[in-house]
Design a protein around this motif. Sequence first.
Motif, short mmCIF file in Angstrom:
data_model
loop_
_atom_site.label_atom_id
_atom_site.label_comp_id
_atom_site.label_asym_id
_atom_site.label_seq_id
_atom_site.Cartn_x
_atom_site.Cartn_y
_atom_site.Cartn_z
N GLN A 72 -50.97 -136.56 -50.22
CA GLN A 72 -51.08 -135.15 -50.56
C GLN A 72 -50.71 -134.32 -49.34
O GLN A 72 -51.24 -134.53 -48.25
N CYS A 73 -49.79 -133.36 -49.49
CA CYS A 73 -49.29 -132.65 -48.31
C CYS A 73 -50.30 -131.64 -47.77
O CYS A 73 -50.32 -131.35 -46.58
N GLY A 74 -51.15 -131.06 -48.62
CA GLY A 74 -52.12 -130.08 -48.14
C GLY A 74 -51.47 -128.73 -47.95
O GLY A 74 -50.26 -128.54 -48.07
N ASN A 75 -52.30 -127.73 -47.60
CA ASN A 75 -51.82 -126.35 -47.45
C ASN A 75 -51.59 -125.96 -46.00
O ASN A 75 -51.23 -124.80 -45.72
N ARG A 76 -51.80 -126.91 -45.08
CA ARG A 76 -51.52 -126.62 -43.66
C ARG A 76 -50.72 -127.79 -43.11
O ARG A 76 -51.22 -128.93 -43.09
N ILE A 77 -49.52 -127.51 -42.67
CA ILE A 77 -48.58 -128.54 -42.21
C ILE A 77 -48.36 -128.40 -40.71
O ILE A 77 -48.09 -127.29 -40.21
N GLY A 78 -48.48 -129.51 -40.01
CA GLY A 78 -48.13 -129.56 -38.59
C GLY A 78 -46.78 -130.23 -38.41
O GLY A 78 -46.50 -131.25 -39.03
N VAL A 79 -45.94 -129.66 -37.57
CA VAL A 79 -44.58 -130.19 -37.32
C VAL A 79 -44.47 -130.53 -35.84
O VAL A 79 -44.74 -129.67 -34.97
N TYR A 80 -44.09 -131.78 -35.56
CA TYR A 80 -43.92 -132.24 -34.18
C TYR A 80 -42.46 -132.64 -33.96
O TYR A 80 -41.89 -133.42 -34.74
N LEU A 81 -41.86 -132.10 -32.91
CA LEU A 81 -40.46 -132.39 -32.58
C LEU A 81 -40.38 -132.97 -31.17
O LEU A 81 -40.89 -132.37 -30.22
N ASP A 82 -39.80 -134.16 -31.07
CA ASP A 82 -39.44 -134.73 -29.76
C ASP A 82 -37.92 -134.80 -29.73
O ASP A 82 -37.30 -135.73 -30.23
N PHE A 83 -37.32 -133.77 -29.18
CA PHE A 83 -35.85 -133.61 -29.24
C PHE A 83 -35.15 -134.78 -28.57
O PHE A 83 -34.18 -135.33 -29.11
N ARG A 84 -35.62 -135.16 -27.41
CA ARG A 84 -34.95 -136.22 -26.64
C ARG A 84 -35.06 -137.57 -27.36
O ARG A 84 -34.08 -138.32 -27.42
N ALA A 85 -36.23 -137.88 -27.92
CA ALA A 85 -36.40 -139.15 -28.62
C ALA A 85 -35.85 -139.11 -30.03
O ALA A 85 -35.74 -140.16 -30.68
#
Length: 579
Positions: A523-536
């Motif tokens: 279930q995705c939920g109503n609050r989403i966290g997004v993490y970006l590691d550009f180099r990796a």
Amino acid sequence: MAQAGVVLDQDQFTCSVCLDVLREPVTIPCGHSYCSDCIRNYWDQDEYLGVFMCPQCRQSFSPRPALARSTLLADVVDRFKRSGLQEVLAGGGGQQQQQTLAEANDVECDVCPERKNKAVSSCLVCLASYCQLHVRPHHESAVFKKHKLVSASKRLQESVCPRHDKLLEVYCRTDKRCICSMCLTDEHKGHDTNHDTVRLADERLAQQKKLQEASLKCTQNIKDVEKELRYVVRYIKHATEAAEEESDRVFSKLLRAIEKQRCDVKEAIRGRERAALAQTEQLLEKLERETAEVRRSEAELEKLCRSDDHLHFLQKCKSLHFPSKRVQMPNTDTFPYLMYKTMRGGLAELRDGLDESLQREFDRISDKVVSLKETSVPNEKTKVTIDAHILYDSEPKTREEFLHYYQDLTLDPNTANPYLSLSEGHRAATTRSEAQPYPEHPERFSSWAQVLCRAGMAGRCYWEVAWAGKGGASVGVCYRSMSRSGGGSDSKLGHNPKSWSLDCSDAACTFRHNKLSLSVAAQCGNRIGVYLDFRAGVLSFYNVSEGMLLLHGAHATFSQPVFPGFWVGLGSTLKLCSL
């Protein structure tokens, strides 16, 4: 040939050992004649047996016969030498052998009496070198069947044990040196003959294999490290590009009074880029020098591998060097973090303050940007070592660790679709049924209800989004070059190769990229966290409504900074969370 009225047979005046005209001829008890030195050297090899044989008829004698000079035969040979017969005999009855006189750097034949011919082979048993003519007995006579011939070499004496005057044919792994068979019964007597002492050929094969494996590993490590270093260069440029874009957006709204400060900040960013790139390029230059050194070692190893001389190989291979240490890579994670976190916060205060506070905050930002040189790149004394397994800081696990990379984002009204209504200081978006009075702009989405954030991302970043409504929402990232016009897939978030998105609704959760569509079971939920590691190349989506639940993790090779982007369904609202 006739001389003084006598018919002569040339074999009577040729030594069957050296195949040359007899020198100081002696006759042994069986009646055969040889050069004095030839028969002595031949018998010296078998002296330990106590039985001495004739090289031609194989008759044995014990004890060793005394040798006396054959005066009559010596006089006849001298007459032939004076009459020029020697040249005919040496030519094999008129069939002239193709011989080459030895020059300064050539190996000379040890048998040729006067003018030395060039040697073509060396015998490791006789410890002598022979020309094309005098090496024939080693090929034709059974006496020399067990003798070992190699290419002509000047290093024959290096093959002899200085203590026992025997051929070095054993390698002691305990003492790491070459020994003879007599050494095995002397100073190396206690060594294990099955493990500590082996044949030279066996040890050469073992060390050759080891060096070749080290060479291959070293070459591969160099390629991997070079690839990583070049990626670091591109990564620094991307981070700098993103920082420049953000600074330009903020400074474009400031007055002429801070124009000088805008230029100074831009120059500071460029200065840090040059410093970071200079250090990384220094590492590349050092790596290229080590690459050249490894290639020289490889060439020497290849040359040694073609040699038949095991001893020479073992003596020279110790000087070959194939480094296998690790490269200390530049720590670039801090670069974009300080560039975004400290600079953007400081610029917001500059924008809202007076001239005095502008100067004070600018000085604070400049000091922090300067500190990047010390925290993101190694100093000039950093030594380049080779290892493809480069260690990075561990990935964040807990929400507290993710928040360390938190980005305070705002939406860009110039990209907002006309049916999106922005509110709460450009931090929230709601899709309306009527168009908003936005001015025309080339970056505005014309068909899809989408909007991008102001700043591009090129480092380790984390942000959170809350959404609500029956229309659902999409959370993702895209390149700035993604199309903005038309209702096709090239301008829809997650439906082209320039964007990635997580589609959220009460009924389902789906990850999309290009032609890929992957359903998410959780279930995705109503609050989403997004993490970006550009180099990796890592893009991860989390349900942070309760705990920290990974919904989907994508891997990609980002070629340019990415911008957070959102699609908002009709009747839904999306809001950037502030911490």
